[in-house]
Design a protein around this motif. Sequence first.
Motif, PDB file in Angstrom:
ATOM      1  N   GLU A 275      35.687  37.069  23.207  1.00 15.37           N
ATOM      2  CA  GLU A 275      36.644  36.034  23.624  1.00 15.37           C
ATOM      3  C   GLU A 275      37.176  35.279  22.399  1.00 15.37           C
TER       4      GLU A 275
ATOM      5  N   ARG B 198      36.591  47.478  37.285  1.00 16.59           N
ATOM      6  CA  ARG B 198      37.657  46.842  36.498  1.00 16.59           C
ATOM      7  C   ARG B 198      39.074  47.203  36.950  1.00 16.59           C
TER       8      ARG B 198
ATOM      9  N   GLU C 120      37.416  41.361  32.324  1.00 18.80           N
ATOM     10  CA  GLU C 120      36.459  40.934  33.354  1.00 18.80           C
ATOM     11  C   GLU C 120      36.374  39.410  33.442  1.00 18.80           C
ATOM     12  N   LYS C 121      36.697  38.740  32.379  1.00 19.98           N
ATOM     13  CA  LYS C 121      36.616  37.284  32.397  1.00 19.98           C
ATOM     14  C   LYS C 121      37.955  36.686  32.845  1.00 19.98           C
ATOM     15  N   ASP C 122      37.909  35.785  33.846  1.00 20.44           N
ATOM     16  CA  ASP C 122      39.145  35.199  34.380  1.00 20.44           C
ATOM     17  C   ASP C 122      39.961  34.518  33.283  1.00 20.44           C
ATOM     18  N   GLU C 123      39.268  33.771  32.410  1.00 24.33           N
ATOM     19  CA  GLU C 123      39.986  33.015  31.360  1.00 24.33           C
ATOM     20  C   GLU C 123      40.767  33.972  30.445  1.00 24.33           C
ATOM     21  N   ASN C 124      40.129  35.095  30.122  1.00 22.47           N
ATOM     22  CA  ASN C 124      40.816  36.058  29.245  1.00 22.47           C
ATOM     23  C   ASN C 124      42.072  36.594  29.914  1.00 22.47           C
ATOM     24  N   ARG C 125      41.934  36.937  31.185  1.00 20.72           N
ATOM     25  CA  ARG C 125      43.112  37.472  31.892  1.00 20.72           C
ATOM     26  C   ARG C 125      44.217  36.418  31.956  1.00 20.72           C
TER      27      ARG C 125
ATOM     28  N   SER D  47      26.281  39.388  27.257  1.00 22.20           N
ATOM     29  CA  SER D  47      27.005  38.110  27.356  1.00 22.20           C
ATOM     30  C   SER D  47      27.325  37.546  25.971  1.00 22.20           C
TER      31      SER D  47
ATOM     32  N   ARG E  57      30.368  39.345  24.796  1.00 20.70           N
ATOM     33  CA  ARG E  57      31.590  38.883  25.491  1.00 20.70           C
ATOM     34  C   ARG E  57      32.096  37.575  24.888  1.00 20.70           C
ATOM     35  N   LYS E  58      31.160  36.730  24.452  1.00 21.00           N
ATOM     36  CA  LYS E  58      31.561  35.464  23.835  1.00 21.00           C
ATOM     37  C   LYS E  58      32.304  35.732  22.513  1.00 21.00           C
TER      38      LYS E  58
END
Length: 503
Positions: A61, A136, A84-89, A54, A57-58
């Motif tokens: 981002e 994914r 995998e992260k909604d915000e990134n997509r 995690s 991942r931060k």
Amino acid sequence: MIKLFIVGMPGAGKSYLGKILAEFLNCIHMDTDEMVEKRTGQSIPTIFKKHGESHFRKLEEEALWECVSIKKDMICSTGGGIVEKDENRAVLQKFPTIYIKKTVDELLKNLRSDQDNRPLLKGNSADKLEQLFLRRQSLFETFPSIKIPKEILEFKDITCLLYEIAEKTTFGHQMQEKRIEGIHPVEIKPLMAKKQLQDSEYVITSETVHAIYTSFFKEDNYLVLPDGELSKSRDNLYKVWQFLINKAVSREEVITGFGGGTITDITGFASSTFKRGTVFDFVPTTLLAQIDAALGGKNAINVEGIKNVCGTFAFPKCVYIDPLIVFSTEKSEIENGLIEGLKVALLVHEDVDILDSQLKLAKIILEKPNLHAMNRFIQQAVQDKMKIVNSDPFEKSGRKFLNLGHSYGHVYESTFNIPHGKAVALGMLKMLREKTDPIIKDYCVFFERIVKKQLDTLNTHWNDDMQKRLLNDKKNTKDHIVFIDLETPGKPFKVVVKKSDMQ
Ligand SMILES: NC(=O)c1ccc[n+]([C@@H]2O[C@H](COP(=O)([O-])OP(=O)(O)OC[C@H]3O[C@@H](n4cnc5c(N)ncnc54)[C@H](O)[C@@H]3O)[C@@H](O)[C@H]2O)c1
Ligand SMILES: [Zn+2]
């Protein structure tokens, strides 16, 4: 501003493609994994081990946000898990983003050598990769996908990939357009060819161009002619007329010539004579056609083995130039275009900076081609040729200066079967290589480089046959040969020699 994001599984080739595209498009390349490693001074496996996924991942981002906000042309290769992260997509959806699609087997093959750097694949990598893939896949599928056709991409592959990316994303909208007004307008914009063709009503093209760019064509509104000079024949002219009659083309409809100079020449001729003149435009596909043949309204075919002996002056509605499309041509075609482009620069400019810049761009295009340099070279060369054409559309005076290097060039071309561009380079060397002007000297050094293998031709004994060819060149008047010479750059002059004095 250019921005493109690349997503995909580990081992899909995101970094490879990102680097190649960045170099080709003259953008910076950003790689979120590399950015995280650089910022923390730790490798990704170490970050995973010490701080957990995690935390990684931060950091990832943050790297993505940096790529999004940077005010530079940029291609970004993202880490495999970024989707995998909604915000990134959600962020990626706002930009042109493509997914490199690969099967698990293909990915495994690529990953075998690099397992130590892939913490999520430690242990039984085949199983783990499959699990990751399943988790994914649907997330990747929210982005348009491409397939990389082979391991090492050549210019032709990159060209086709970019058209695909432009079709599936808004990537092409980021390219800048330049419009040049004159006796006919010219629009220059990378990646415009496909859209232009799809908007075309009727298209005349050649075999190779059709084979490479099949997806550009709509069904049943085009005619394919043979490649090269063969297409400019009486039979093919007749074929174009037949095609237009069969399609019941009206005078107001537009006929598009999509190909090299041979195709633009025959399309212009056929269109300007069909129904006493129909509307036509060009999407030229070789460098020579883009900066020379398609510009200025001279159209012709060959008859009885005599080049361009029958033709018209008729101006296209517009010439649409896509500098990307020339990257699928052979290097020799690019050389031909560079020579004619530099010739026009020498005729038009006294300004040393512009002359220097064109020569530098030509060197880059020859040694390490990229779209940015090609685009700039073409923009300048088109303006230069159009300047001459606009001042003398029907070739009564100044346009004849474009024959610099051509009197001797045509002799070398026909005697030794040397390609036109190289023959013109030899012709220019014959006229210019004794000059003392430093810019002319620089240009001559470049021409010598291009014609290295043919340079000996200049020392060939000038025989009677060559003299006959020189005297019979169709650019001559009945009694005189007109040579074009340069006093200094931007100052061409005519040398008129009586044929009787040369016999
Ligand atoms: N009208 C004028 O003012 C003018 C000026 C200069 C030259 N010309 C004429 O132009 C002709 C030469 O033009 P050219 O040098 O473009 O040659 P070309 O049209 O023969 O094209 C060269 C080859 O490249 C292929 N090709 C074209 N585009 C391609 C692409 N994007 N990818 C891969 N292959 C591609 C063609 O099929 C052909 O085999 C001559 O006939 C000459 O007389 C006319
Ligand atoms: Zn020429």
